[in-house]
Design a protein around this motif. Structure first.
Motif, PDB file in Angstrom:
ATOM      1  N   LYS A  46       5.833  49.857  20.149  1.00  0.00           N
ATOM      2  CA  LYS A  46       5.931  48.814  19.139  1.00  0.00           C
ATOM      3  C   LYS A  46       7.256  48.063  19.175  1.00  0.00           C
ATOM      4  O   LYS A  46       7.310  46.850  19.105  1.00  0.00           O
ATOM      5  CB  LYS A  46       5.726  49.442  17.752  1.00  0.00           C
ATOM      6  N   PHE A  47       8.331  48.814  19.296  1.00  0.00           N
ATOM      7  CA  PHE A  47       9.641  48.174  19.202  1.00  0.00           C
ATOM      8  C   PHE A  47       9.780  47.048  20.219  1.00  0.00           C
ATOM      9  O   PHE A  47      10.140  45.915  19.887  1.00  0.00           O
ATOM     10  CB  PHE A  47      10.744  49.207  19.405  1.00  0.00           C
ATOM     11  N   ALA A  48       9.443  47.372  21.475  1.00  0.00           N
ATOM     12  CA  ALA A  48       9.579  46.382  22.536  1.00  0.00           C
ATOM     13  C   ALA A  48       8.677  45.193  22.271  1.00  0.00           C
ATOM     14  O   ALA A  48       9.063  44.034  22.444  1.00  0.00           O
ATOM     15  CB  ALA A  48       9.246  47.015  23.889  1.00  0.00           C
ATOM     16  N   LEU A  49       7.464  45.487  21.817  1.00  0.00           N
ATOM     17  CA  LEU A  49       6.499  44.413  21.568  1.00  0.00           C
ATOM     18  C   LEU A  49       7.007  43.481  20.478  1.00  0.00           C
ATOM     19  O   LEU A  49       6.986  42.257  20.624  1.00  0.00           O
ATOM     20  CB  LEU A  49       5.155  45.030  21.170  1.00  0.00           C
ATOM     21  N   ILE A  50       7.512  44.090  19.384  1.00  0.00           N
ATOM     22  CA  ILE A  50       7.988  43.258  18.272  1.00  0.00           C
ATOM     23  C   ILE A  50       9.174  42.412  18.718  1.00  0.00           C
ATOM     24  O   ILE A  50       9.238  41.206  18.476  1.00  0.00           O
ATOM     25  CB  ILE A  50       8.362  44.149  17.068  1.00  0.00           C
ATOM     26  N   ALA A  51      10.102  43.047  19.426  1.00  0.00           N
ATOM     27  CA  ALA A  51      11.287  42.316  19.897  1.00  0.00           C
ATOM     28  C   ALA A  51      10.851  41.158  20.781  1.00  0.00           C
ATOM     29  O   ALA A  51      11.347  40.031  20.646  1.00  0.00           O
ATOM     30  CB  ALA A  51      12.201  43.260  20.672  1.00  0.00           C
ATOM     31  N   LYS A  52       9.895  41.428  21.649  1.00  0.00           N
ATOM     32  CA  LYS A  52       9.433  40.388  22.564  1.00  0.00           C
ATOM     33  C   LYS A  52       8.822  39.223  21.796  1.00  0.00           C
ATOM     34  O   LYS A  52       9.127  38.069  22.062  1.00  0.00           O
ATOM     35  CB  LYS A  52       8.392  40.997  23.521  1.00  0.00           C
TER      36      LYS A  52
END
Lengths: 513, 283
Positions: free
Chosen positions: A8-14
């Motif tokens: 999730k973290f990477a996806l949200i940041a992206k």
């Protein structure tokens, strides 16, 4: 740690990052289209779409890596190169800077001539009951007052008017004045030609004054002919970016527009003596300058490398001092050298107790350029040569010595040929670099000395690239982007062939070819 | 003794002579920065009195807002260095490790285009950024934002090329192992490659910093306002041929501006020399 790049973290940041970028770029696209910058606008639009597609889908993994790089590369490297090539086919210079519709508009504005007396009136701007812009004109000299719109003029009896202290009419029936503040917000009123007498009209010259003009030029969009109604002369597109008078093609109307002239900028390089003669001179000097610089910097660098090529006292100190010229920011050192050779206050004259004008004499100026470039460049070859000398196997030299060769013979027959073989790509790269060493020339001599009295722009120390810069930006009264671009393309061809030759020798290409 | 003289004397003689040549302007500029009079007139090679008037001038005169220029240079150069390495490293990784169609063509194009010297496209860049200015003044002609964008674009070719060379030299076994363990390319890049390549990226970053710090001509064209200039443009405009009156402060300024670059350069010496032989030429 690995969780950061997954889930999730990477996806949200992206998504946040992509969202912000998309928003900014969409805004830019909109602004660009609003200002009619269609090419730039389309590029930003395509870039935005590409970013979203690549990072939101799995279409192409490699693109996720190099898309941003590609976009920058296209926008600021490829596009300018294409644009340069394109400009080189155009007449694109001061006086021919606009596109055709804008140039025509300007020509028509300049075609408006004031009447013989240069009459001006006090006016007030307002609107008619039908919401049309109108001006209330006070012709105080002739004691006449009237309201003019684009299409008609209505005289107003004095009795129905109101006046200010200067006797200027400020209010009339069927006329609603507009306040100065509102006028400042919208200048549409100032672009209208208000009716006067016959062919004459009143043009706005300020919020409260208008002048009497007559449009002498009329443009027929169908035939493309401009006619001067006063003299009867006609003007047609000369296909070289200007309207020229029929029967007398040298009489042109300004401004012109940028027009395709195909290879004329290139052929001018050879046919026009005003360009050809300085160009040949600059060309010769550029080759000499680059060649001499490579030889002198390589020579001094090699001498030093040979001298310091063994364990000896003070070698580290020498080495640190010797690379100082290379470690300094070159812009600073060039400016420092320029000051040292200043004829009145420079250190060189004061140490030698002379008052030589170093930069006024062509030969001296060239000498200074070569000397300063030697100073700037020798540490590079010193570093390179010391590295390469150590790479040459000692056995070779020893074998030669055993065979009875003296040190000089060893150097000439073994060391130097080997070094040249190893270093030839770098020598060629250095040649290509100095061929375009703009900073040195621009900051040290500015290309001078120049015989400005003869209208020359090429100076004695100008190299091709600084000469090109002068053609494009040197003279604010005549910036010739078309010609400069043509020379740029020519330089590119020269430098690219030199570099290609060098790269082929260095065998870098072998990996790919 | 005789043998020592024959074998070593010329070596020291050459070294000392060239050392004098290389120190000559630097020594004089340090000397004149410590003088009170404005000129470079050298009456003696040994300073009789030392004054810091020129240095204090730099920090107080509105004619030469040295600190502002210096800050501009640092901001522009570090933004460009960090962003271009960040963007360039990803491209270099793709060119070095991934297999895709058109890779060869891409590399050749990169190589060819790099031979088009940036200065030549300058009139085109000028005209393009003039048009950008009409709708986005913050990133158009005359703005630092626009200059940064142009630098970023211009540095792509060199940086990707340079970084690719470095990436090639990092053993591929590690990321192949990661691949076998089931990592995607993107994960390999972030988790395996970047940590491994950090020292190399730092070096390229600093080289890019030096290059940008040293850039003159685009900065000269873009930054017209006094307070927006970089140190190179600022000092060049400040001296502007007026060696008589402005020489002292200029000397002081050029020394101060050079110190960080010289320090970076000397500490990176080893890497730079290696990079040199790879065919890059410092501007």
């Amino acid at each position: 740690m690995s969780g950061i790049f997954r889930g999730k973290f990477a996806l949200i940041a992206k998504i946040i990052f992509l969202g912000i970028t998309t928003a900014i770029m969409a805004l830019l696209t909109e602004h660009a289209f609003a200002q009619k910058q269609f090419v730039i606008g389309s590029f930003i639009l395509v870039a935005t779409l590409a970013l979203n597609i690549v990072y939101l889908t799995k279409i192409s993994i490699p693109f996720k890596f190099f898309l941003p790089g590609i976009l920058f590369f296209f926008a600021f490297v490829i596009a300018p190169i294409f644009f340069t090539v394109q400009m080189s086919g155009y007449k694109y210079q001061t006086g021919n800077y606009l596109d055709k519709p804008a140039a025509l508009e300007q020509v028509l504005i300049l075609g408006a001539q004031p009447d013989a007396a240069g009459t001006t009136f006090d006016i007030n701007v307002g609107k008619t009951p039908s919401n049309e812009y109108a001006i209330l004109v006070s012709d105080i000299t002739n004691n006449k007052y009237f309201i003019s719109t684009k299409t008609q003029r209505t005289d107003v009896p004095k009795a129905s008017l109101k006046f200010d202290a200067n006797g200027v009419a400020i209010a009339a029936p069927n006329f609603t004045p507009i306040s100065a503040i509102d006028l400042a917000k919208n200048d549409a009123y100032s672009k209208i030609n208000y009716k006067y007498e016959g062919k004459y009209y009143i043009a706005i010259e300020g919020q409260n004054s208008g002048g009497v003009f007559r449009q002498e030029l009329s443009y027929d969009a169908k035939t493309g002919v401009l006619t001067n109604t006063a003299t009867g002369a006609t003007y047609v597109d000369n296909h070289r970016g200007n309207f020229a008078k029929v029967g007398s093609p040298s009489e042109i109307l300004n401004p012109g527009w940028r027009a395709p002239i195909w290879f004329e900028n290139y052929s001018r390089l050879f046919s026009d003596p005003k360009i050809r003669i300085p160009l040949i001179r600059v060309f010769t000097w550029t080759f000499f300058f680059a060649g001499f610089t490579v030889l002198s910097t390589f020579g001094l660098g090699l001498l030093l490398a040979m001298a310091l090529n063994r364990a000896m006292r003070g070698r580290r100190v020498y080495r640190s001092i010797l690379i100082l010229p290379y470690a300094m920011p070159s812009v600073m050192s060039i400016l420092i050298w320029a000051g040292m050779f200043d004829s009145d206050f420079g250190a060189v004259n004061s140490i030698l107790h002379t008052s030589v004008h170093w930069f006024q004499n062509p030969m001296l100026a060239r000498g200074v350029v070569l000397l300063v470039n030697l100073w700037l460049g020798f540490p590079y070859f010193y570093l390179i040569c010391s590295g390469s000398l150590q790479a040459i196997p000692n056995e070779l030299m020893e074998a030669a010595a055993i065979d009875g060769a003296n040190p000089r013979q060893v150097f000439r027959k073994i060391t130097l040929p080997l070094l040249l073989q190893i270093l030839s790509p770098l020598l060629i790269a250095s040649f290509a670099f100095n061929f375009n060493n703009f900073n040195l020339i621009y900051l040290l001599t500015g290309g001078g000395p120049t015989q400005t009295l003869n209208g020359e722009i090429a100076g004695s120390t100008d190299i091709l690239i600084s000469y090109t810069y002068k053609i494009a930006f040197g003279n604010p009264n005549l910036q010739d982007f078309g010609l400069a671009s043509a020379i740029s393309v020519l330089i590119f061809l020269i430098v690219a062939s030199i570099s290609m030759y060098g790269l082929r020798r260095s065998k870098v290409m072998e990996t790919f070819v | 003794m005789n043998k020592w003289v024959r074998e070593n004397l010329w070596r020291h003689a050459v070294a000392i002579a060239v050392c004098i040549f290389s120190l000559f302007p630097l020594y004089l500029v340090i000397l004149s920065s410590l003088k009170t009079t404005g000129s470079l007139q050298v009456s003696s090679f040994i300073p009789h009195e030392i004054s810091f008037a020129n240095y204090t001038y730099l920090f107080h005169s509105p004619k030469a807002p040295f600190l502002t220029w210096f800050r501009n240079s640092i901001v522009i150069a570090s933004t460009v260095a960090i962003s271009s390495v960040f963007i360039g490293a990803a491209s270099a990784f793709a060119f070095s490790r991934l297999k895709f169609r058109g890779k060869r063509l891409g590399i050749r194009l990169l190589l060819l285009v790099q031979m088009f010297p940036a200065v030549l496209a300058i009139s085109a860049v000028y005209v393009i950024m003039e048009r950008v200015y009409t709708f986005a003044p913050k990133i158009g002609l005359g703005s630092q934002g626009g200059l940064i964008l142009v630098y970023l674009g211009g540095s792509m070719g060199v940086n990707i090329w340079l970084l690719k060379g470095f990436v090639d030299s990092i053993p591929a076994e590690l990321d192949e192992a990661a691949k076998i363990d089931g990592a995607s390319s993107v994960q390999t890049y972030w988790l395996i490659f970047l940590p491994l390549a950090t020292p190399v990226l730092a070096v390229v970053c600093l080289l890019s910093f030096i290059g940008t710090f040293n850039e003159f001509i685009l900065a000269r064209l873009f930054l017209v306002e006094m307070n927006g200039r970089t140190i190179a443009v600022g000092l060049q405009q400040f001296i502007g041929g007026q060696y008589a009156s402005n020489w002292g402060p200029f000397a002081a300024g050029s020394i101060l501006a050079s110190i960080p670059i010289v320090i970076i350069f000397l500490s990176l010496q080893r890497f730079i020399v290696n990079g040199l032989t790879a065919g890059s030429v410092k501007g």
